[in-house]
Design a protein around this motif. Structure first.
Motif, PDB file in Angstrom:
ATOM      1  N   SER A  73       0.811  -1.221   0.000  1.00 54.65           N
ATOM      2  CA  SER A  73       0.000   0.000   0.000  1.00 54.65           C
ATOM      3  C   SER A  73       0.846   1.273   0.000  1.00 54.65           C
ATOM      4  O   SER A  73       0.323   2.357   0.249  1.00 54.65           O
ATOM      5  N   ILE A  74       2.143   1.150  -0.279  1.00 57.12           N
ATOM      6  CA  ILE A  74       3.012   2.324  -0.235  1.00 57.12           C
ATOM      7  C   ILE A  74       2.583   3.325  -1.309  1.00 57.12           C
ATOM      8  O   ILE A  74       2.232   2.941  -2.433  1.00 57.12           O
ATOM      9  N   PRO A  75       2.566   4.619  -0.968  1.00 59.74           N
ATOM     10  CA  PRO A  75       2.126   5.622  -1.950  1.00 59.74           C
ATOM     11  C   PRO A  75       3.053   5.699  -3.160  1.00 59.74           C
ATOM     12  O   PRO A  75       4.205   5.263  -3.128  1.00 59.74           O
ATOM     13  N   LYS A  76       2.540   6.288  -4.206  1.00 55.86           N
ATOM     14  CA  LYS A  76       3.314   6.499  -5.429  1.00 55.86           C
ATOM     15  C   LYS A  76       4.483   7.433  -5.142  1.00 55.86           C
ATOM     16  O   LYS A  76       4.361   8.407  -4.410  1.00 55.86           O
ATOM     17  N   SER A  77       5.636   7.122  -5.734  1.00 53.69           N
ATOM     18  CA  SER A  77       6.816   7.967  -5.599  1.00 53.69           C
ATOM     19  C   SER A  77       6.538   9.364  -6.144  1.00 53.69           C
ATOM     20  O   SER A  77       5.891   9.527  -7.175  1.00 53.69           O
ATOM     21  N   ASN A  78       7.015  10.389  -5.432  1.00 53.71           N
ATOM     22  CA  ASN A  78       6.823  11.775  -5.862  1.00 53.71           C
ATOM     23  C   ASN A  78       7.976  12.315  -6.693  1.00 53.71           C
ATOM     24  O   ASN A  78       7.808  13.283  -7.442  1.00 53.71           O
TER      25      ASN A  78
ATOM     26  N   ASP B 171      18.963  28.773   4.647  1.00 50.76           N
ATOM     27  CA  ASP B 171      18.534  29.895   3.811  1.00 50.76           C
ATOM     28  C   ASP B 171      17.003  29.946   3.759  1.00 50.76           C
ATOM     29  O   ASP B 171      16.364  29.297   2.929  1.00 50.76           O
ATOM     30  N   GLU B 172      16.408  30.741   4.643  1.00 49.32           N
ATOM     31  CA  GLU B 172      14.951  30.846   4.718  1.00 49.32           C
ATOM     32  C   GLU B 172      14.362  31.455   3.448  1.00 49.32           C
ATOM     33  O   GLU B 172      13.307  31.033   2.976  1.00 49.32           O
ATOM     34  N   ASN B 173      15.016  32.476   2.904  1.00 51.60           N
ATOM     35  CA  ASN B 173      14.513  33.120   1.690  1.00 51.60           C
ATOM     36  C   ASN B 173      14.503  32.142   0.519  1.00 51.60           C
ATOM     37  O   ASN B 173      13.562  32.128  -0.294  1.00 51.60           O
ATOM     38  N   GLY B 174      15.558  31.338   0.437  1.00 50.69           N
ATOM     39  CA  GLY B 174      15.612  30.340  -0.622  1.00 50.69           C
ATOM     40  C   GLY B 174      14.486  29.332  -0.498  1.00 50.69           C
ATOM     41  O   GLY B 174      13.834  28.978  -1.496  1.00 50.69           O
ATOM     42  N   LEU B 175      14.237  28.871   0.718  1.00 50.06           N
ATOM     43  CA  LEU B 175      13.152  27.909   0.942  1.00 50.06           C
ATOM     44  C   LEU B 175      11.799  28.517   0.592  1.00 50.06           C
ATOM     45  O   LEU B 175      10.953  27.866  -0.033  1.00 50.06           O
ATOM     46  N   THR B 176      11.594  29.775   0.992  1.00 51.85           N
ATOM     47  CA  THR B 176      10.331  30.456   0.690  1.00 51.85           C
ATOM     48  C   THR B 176      10.097  30.524  -0.814  1.00 51.85           C
ATOM     49  O   THR B 176       8.969  30.349  -1.293  1.00 51.85           O
ATOM     50  N   SER B 177      11.174  30.742  -1.580  1.00 53.95           N
ATOM     51  CA  SER B 177      11.047  30.885  -3.032  1.00 53.95           C
ATOM     52  C   SER B 177      10.605  29.591  -3.714  1.00 53.95           C
ATOM     53  O   SER B 177      10.117  29.621  -4.853  1.00 53.95           O
ATOM     54  N   LEU B 178      10.759  28.455  -3.024  1.00 55.00           N
ATOM     55  CA  LEU B 178      10.406  27.158  -3.620  1.00 55.00           C
ATOM     56  C   LEU B 178       8.980  26.719  -3.288  1.00 55.00           C
ATOM     57  O   LEU B 178       8.508  25.705  -3.800  1.00 55.00           O
ATOM     58  N   GLU B 179       8.309  27.470  -2.437  1.00 55.18           N
ATOM     59  CA  GLU B 179       6.943  27.091  -2.040  1.00 55.18           C
ATOM     60  C   GLU B 179       5.946  27.422  -3.148  1.00 55.18           C
ATOM     61  O   GLU B 179       5.925  28.532  -3.673  1.00 55.18           O
ATOM     62  N   LYS B 180       5.126  26.441  -3.477  1.00 51.33           N
ATOM     63  CA  LYS B 180       4.069  26.661  -4.453  1.00 51.33           C
ATOM     64  C   LYS B 180       2.970  25.622  -4.222  1.00 51.33           C
ATOM     65  O   LYS B 180       2.970  24.547  -4.823  1.00 51.33           O
ATOM     66  N   PRO B 181       2.029  25.931  -3.315  1.00 51.56           N
ATOM     67  CA  PRO B 181       0.969  24.967  -2.994  1.00 51.56           C
ATOM     68  C   PRO B 181       0.096  24.645  -4.209  1.00 51.56           C
ATOM     69  O   PRO B 181      -0.085  25.464  -5.111  1.00 51.56           O
ATOM     70  N   CYS B 182      -0.410  23.417  -4.221  1.00 50.49           N
ATOM     71  CA  CYS B 182      -1.350  22.996  -5.271  1.00 50.49           C
ATOM     72  C   CYS B 182      -2.227  21.890  -4.692  1.00 50.49           C
ATOM     73  O   CYS B 182      -1.805  21.143  -3.809  1.00 50.49           O
ATOM     74  N   ASN B 183      -3.441  21.790  -5.198  1.00 55.41           N
ATOM     75  CA  ASN B 183      -4.413  20.840  -4.642  1.00 55.41           C
ATOM     76  C   ASN B 183      -3.961  19.391  -4.794  1.00 55.41           C
ATOM     77  O   ASN B 183      -4.090  18.590  -3.865  1.00 55.41           O
ATOM     78  N   ALA B 184      -3.431  19.049  -5.957  1.00 58.75           N
ATOM     79  CA  ALA B 184      -2.990  17.662  -6.174  1.00 58.75           C
ATOM     80  C   ALA B 184      -1.855  17.309  -5.222  1.00 58.75           C
ATOM     81  O   ALA B 184      -1.783  16.180  -4.712  1.00 58.75           O
ATOM     82  N   GLY B 185      -0.981  18.265  -4.976  1.00 60.42           N
ATOM     83  CA  GLY B 185       0.114  18.042  -4.040  1.00 60.42           C
ATOM     84  C   GLY B 185      -0.375  17.833  -2.628  1.00 60.42           C
ATOM     85  O   GLY B 185       0.099  16.955  -1.903  1.00 60.42           O
ATOM     86  N   LYS B 186      -1.354  18.641  -2.229  1.00 58.09           N
ATOM     87  CA  LYS B 186      -1.917  18.513  -0.880  1.00 58.09           C
ATOM     88  C   LYS B 186      -2.574  17.144  -0.690  1.00 58.09           C
ATOM     89  O   LYS B 186      -2.399  16.499   0.345  1.00 58.09           O
ATOM     90  N   GLN B 187      -3.312  16.692  -1.686  1.00 62.30           N
ATOM     91  CA  GLN B 187      -3.973  15.389  -1.597  1.00 62.30           C
ATOM     92  C   GLN B 187      -2.952  14.253  -1.506  1.00 62.30           C
ATOM     93  O   GLN B 187      -3.123  13.305  -0.736  1.00 62.30           O
ATOM     94  N   ALA B 188      -1.897  14.361  -2.302  1.00 60.41           N
ATOM     95  CA  ALA B 188      -0.847  13.322  -2.275  1.00 60.41           C
ATOM     96  C   ALA B 188      -0.167  13.290  -0.913  1.00 60.41           C
ATOM     97  O   ALA B 188       0.106  12.208  -0.363  1.00 60.41           O
ATOM     98  N   ILE B 189       0.115  14.461  -0.348  1.00 60.39           N
ATOM     99  CA  ILE B 189       0.759  14.529   0.965  1.00 60.39           C
ATOM    100  C   ILE B 189      -0.139  13.932   2.039  1.00 60.39           C
ATOM    101  O   ILE B 189       0.330  13.195   2.915  1.00 60.39           O
ATOM    102  N   ASP B 190      -1.423  14.232   1.976  1.00 59.12           N
ATOM    103  CA  ASP B 190      -2.369  13.655   2.949  1.00 59.12           C
ATOM    104  C   ASP B 190      -2.322  12.126   2.889  1.00 59.12           C
ATOM    105  O   ASP B 190      -2.331  11.445   3.921  1.00 59.12           O
ATOM    106  N   ASN B 191      -2.247  11.588   1.695  1.00 56.22           N
ATOM    107  CA  ASN B 191      -2.171  10.137   1.502  1.00 56.22           C
ATOM    108  C   ASN B 191      -0.863   9.582   2.057  1.00 56.22           C
ATOM    109  O   ASN B 191      -0.842   8.527   2.714  1.00 56.22           O
ATOM    110  N   ASN B 192       0.236  10.317   1.815  1.00 63.35           N
ATOM    111  CA  ASN B 192       1.538   9.896   2.328  1.00 63.35           C
ATOM    112  C   ASN B 192       1.544   9.859   3.852  1.00 63.35           C
ATOM    113  O   ASN B 192       2.078   8.930   4.469  1.00 63.35           O
TER     114      ASN B 192
END
Length: 293
Positions: A143-148, A232-253
């Motif tokens: 039942s392991i989730p799909k690789s991201n 590097d907090e600024n660098g990490l912030t620049s990589l954030e981009k929420p999306c619904n499909a991503g949120k659903q996959a994370i919930d499953n993980n």
């Protein structure tokens, strides 16, 4: 966090005298009744047994979380929980610690039996030689989730439960690259598992998941670990981009991790569901791949 604090509290001293038990009157609650009564306190921990406590008026309740079994105590009416050790004053020993050791020994024996069935005796002996038997957990690979995001193209699939803002995951990531430089028979399948106390992790993980191209996914994760290593907090912030499909996959993980006793990152899942947590060095990874492939 509540559960970790709760377990830590078990080590506080509480001197109590031995006598009769809740079961002396012939009544006994079921594990499901105790689970329900303690549901607001135990989180994902599971009640596995209810039995006599060493002192009057209490049940011993054994709970399990992340493969670890711990005794706690509740009163016969399930209204109060005793958060502490039971100490035999005359013998000057902690009965709770003795019970913990007994449960751990029992758990290790049961785990070894399961591993022998899964891997065979020779491979289990190799794990013992590496001093890793106690660190091993067994998870459900079906039942392991799909690789991201994937690294490598080999037939031996190693799953890595990882968090893009986890410093130890960043260290493991560098070791994984060393392994891939040495061998072509393995692929590392990364499963995003952002921890709630890493404020950038979820947004970055969602960004990775919602990319269509594996190379683009790798680029974001590589950058996230680089920024994490440098703080590097600024660098990490620049990589954030929420999306619904991503949120659903994370919930499953996260559901998979909780169901399989995965409490932290990184966790490496080898073939046949053998899981070990921590940032293992490349030489240790190579040994384990050869043992468990």
């Amino acid at each position: 966090m509540k559960l970790k604090l709760f377990f830590a509290g078990l080590m506080s001293a509480a001197s109590l005298a031995a006598a009769e038990s809740c079961l002396g009157g012939g009544s006994k609650v079921s594990t499901s009744e105790v689970q329900k009564a303690l549901s607001g306190i135990l989180g994902n921990a599971k009640v596995v047994s209810v039995s006599n406590a060493p002192i009057s008026g209490l049940y011993e309740v054994v709970i399990e979380s992340g493969g670890r079994k711990v005794p706690i105590y509740v009163d016969c009416n399930l209204k109060y929980l005793v958060n502490g050790e039971i100490i035999d004053i005359n013998k000057k020993v902690s009965l709770t610690r003795e019970r913990l050791q007994q449960l751990q020994s029992q758990a290790n024996s049961e785990k070894e039996e399961k591993l022998v069935k899964i891997l065979g005796k020779d491979k289990v002996e190799m794990l013992k030689k590496e001093g890793l038997l106690e660190a091993v957990n067994i998870v459900d690979l079906k039942s392991i989730p799909k690789s991201n995001v994937a690294y490598g193209n080999g037939n031996i699939k190693i799953y890595v439960i990882t968090d893009p803002q986890c410093p130890y995951c960043a260290k493991l990531h560098e070791e994984i690259k060393k392994v891939l430089a040495q061998r072509k028979d393995v692929s590392f399948e990364m499963i995003m598992y952002p921890l709630p106390f890493h404020k950038h992790a979820s947004g970055i993980a969602q960004n990775i998941i919602c990319q269509n191209d594996n190379a683009a996914k790798q680029k974001i994760l590589d950058a996230a670990f680089s920024y994490t290593a440098k703080g590097d907090e600024n660098g990490l912030t620049s990589l954030e981009k929420p999306c619904n499909a991503g949120k659903q996959a994370i919930d499953n993980n996260l559901k998979y991790g909780q169901a399989n006793g995965i409490n932290g990152t990184p966790t490496i899942i080898f073939p046949k569901g053998v899981a070990i947590s921590g940032a293992l060095p490349a030489d240790k990874l190579n040994k384990l791949i050869d043992i468990l492939k």
